[in-house]
Design an enzyme around this catalytic site. Sequence first.
Site, PDB file in Angstrom:
ATOM      1  N   ASN A 178       0.865  -1.180   0.000  1.00  0.00           N
ATOM      2  CA  ASN A 178       0.000   0.000   0.000  1.00  0.00           C
ATOM      3  C   ASN A 178       0.907   1.238   0.000  1.00  0.00           C
ATOM      4  O   ASN A 178       1.440   1.615   1.037  1.00  0.00           O
ATOM      5  CB  ASN A 178      -0.893  -0.022   1.252  1.00  0.00           C
ATOM      6  CG  ASN A 178      -1.774   1.202   1.354  1.00  0.00           C
ATOM      7  OD1 ASN A 178      -1.830   2.024   0.436  1.00  0.00           O
ATOM      8  ND2 ASN A 178      -2.464   1.338   2.479  1.00  0.00           N
ATOM      9  N   TRP A 179       1.069   1.819  -1.191  1.00  0.00           N
ATOM     10  CA  TRP A 179       1.988   2.965  -1.308  1.00  0.00           C
ATOM     11  C   TRP A 179       1.345   4.266  -0.824  1.00  0.00           C
ATOM     12  O   TRP A 179       1.988   5.311  -0.807  1.00  0.00           O
ATOM     13  CB  TRP A 179       2.469   3.110  -2.762  1.00  0.00           C
ATOM     14  CG  TRP A 179       3.440   2.034  -3.169  1.00  0.00           C
ATOM     15  CD1 TRP A 179       3.978   1.066  -2.378  1.00  0.00           C
ATOM     16  CD2 TRP A 179       3.987   1.819  -4.484  1.00  0.00           C
ATOM     17  NE1 TRP A 179       4.831   0.260  -3.117  1.00  0.00           N
ATOM     18  CE2 TRP A 179       4.851   0.700  -4.409  1.00  0.00           C
ATOM     19  CE3 TRP A 179       3.831   2.453  -5.718  1.00  0.00           C
ATOM     20  CZ2 TRP A 179       5.553   0.212  -5.518  1.00  0.00           C
ATOM     21  CZ3 TRP A 179       4.527   1.974  -6.820  1.00  0.00           C
ATOM     22  CH2 TRP A 179       5.380   0.864  -6.724  1.00  0.00           C
ATOM     23  N   LYS A 180       0.069   4.222  -0.492  1.00  0.00           N
ATOM     24  CA  LYS A 180      -0.653   5.401   0.011  1.00  0.00           C
ATOM     25  C   LYS A 180      -0.438   6.586  -0.935  1.00  0.00           C
ATOM     26  O   LYS A 180      -0.261   6.383  -2.135  1.00  0.00           O
ATOM     27  CB  LYS A 180      -0.235   5.694   1.460  1.00  0.00           C
ATOM     28  CG  LYS A 180      -0.390   4.443   2.350  1.00  0.00           C
ATOM     29  CD  LYS A 180      -0.355   4.724   3.820  1.00  0.00           C
ATOM     30  CE  LYS A 180      -0.534   3.421   4.595  1.00  0.00           C
ATOM     31  NZ  LYS A 180      -0.617   3.605   6.034  1.00  0.00           N
TER      32      LYS A 180
ATOM     33  N   SER B 123       2.698  -1.693  10.507  1.00  0.00           N
ATOM     34  CA  SER B 123       4.129  -1.658  10.838  1.00  0.00           C
ATOM     35  C   SER B 123       4.847  -2.982  10.543  1.00  0.00           C
ATOM     36  O   SER B 123       5.753  -3.377  11.286  1.00  0.00           O
ATOM     37  CB  SER B 123       4.335  -1.234  12.297  1.00  0.00           C
ATOM     38  OG  SER B 123       3.757   0.035  12.525  1.00  0.00           O
TER      39      SER B 123
ATOM     40  N   GLY C 265       2.561  -1.056   4.408  1.00  0.00           N
ATOM     41  CA  GLY C 265       2.564   0.361   4.062  1.00  0.00           C
ATOM     42  C   GLY C 265       3.980   0.883   3.925  1.00  0.00           C
ATOM     43  O   GLY C 265       4.649   0.684   2.915  1.00  0.00           O
ATOM     44  N   GLY C 266       4.462   1.532   4.982  1.00  0.00           N
ATOM     45  CA  GLY C 266       5.773   2.201   4.947  1.00  0.00           C
ATOM     46  C   GLY C 266       6.897   1.360   4.354  1.00  0.00           C
ATOM     47  O   GLY C 266       7.645   1.840   3.490  1.00  0.00           O
TER      48      GLY C 266
END
Length: 256
Positions: free
Chosen positions: A8-10, A210, A231-232
């Site tokens: 998920n690159w947001k 995370s 994500g990150g």
Amino acid sequence: MQRLIAANWKMHGTQTAAAKLAATVVAGLQPLPPGVSVVLCPAFTALERVGVSLAGTGIGLGAQNVFWEDEGAFTGEVSPLMLSAIGCTHVIVGHSERRALCGETDAVVARKLLACWRHGLFPVLCVGETTEERAAGTTEARLRAQLTAALGTARCAKPLAVAYEPVWAIGGGRAATPADCAAGLGVIRAVLRDRWEDGAARVPCLYGGSVNPANCRSFWEQGTADGALVGGASLDPTAFAAICRQASQEGEAWSR
Ligand code: PGA
């Protein structure tokens, strides 16, 4: 069941930056590790360029959101028809950032799932409790309510993955413990089993919040996750490739 790792690159990356990141991810994951499905979810504006980078690689293309109608006077929205035409196979639905920041309700999430199913898109449905809900001891009730509302009246088996994403674990580097993960996924699988006879066996249940190369294994080995929504760490191609490799099931007895 294949493990599923979704990035998920947001809201990160212009189309040029996203295409470059996708190309680096592809280079780091060729050949694709066995027994794992990988999906990249860039911003809408980068879908086309990232799709070109992914062509023929076996890595799927996902969107981070979708509207529930196919077309019409819905300024600023993107329809499932448009996503499928651009080559998307997957869509993240009901992410907690959309619920918290954009007012997305369980009823809206349910409509979005139906829209995905209408167009052959594979939804990755996100559910998870907030810090306050966890402190109040209402995690199970919240997960049950979110999942039940999202599935609506869908009775027959549908293509679906569910990501357990405790809101308090997202983005801050404070991941859930494998035991938290197992407890959350246990609730989710119980709801899926009630709904569809083979629901828990057929629907990949992921963990998100995370996830990084150092902790990812614990979520499938102890936390019973069938993969991760990342994500990150997915913005770092080396870290993301390391997570995908650790999800590979080569040589593992994989029975559920
Ligand atoms: P994170 O995000 O890995 O940066 O915590 C996960 C997500 O929001 O899907």
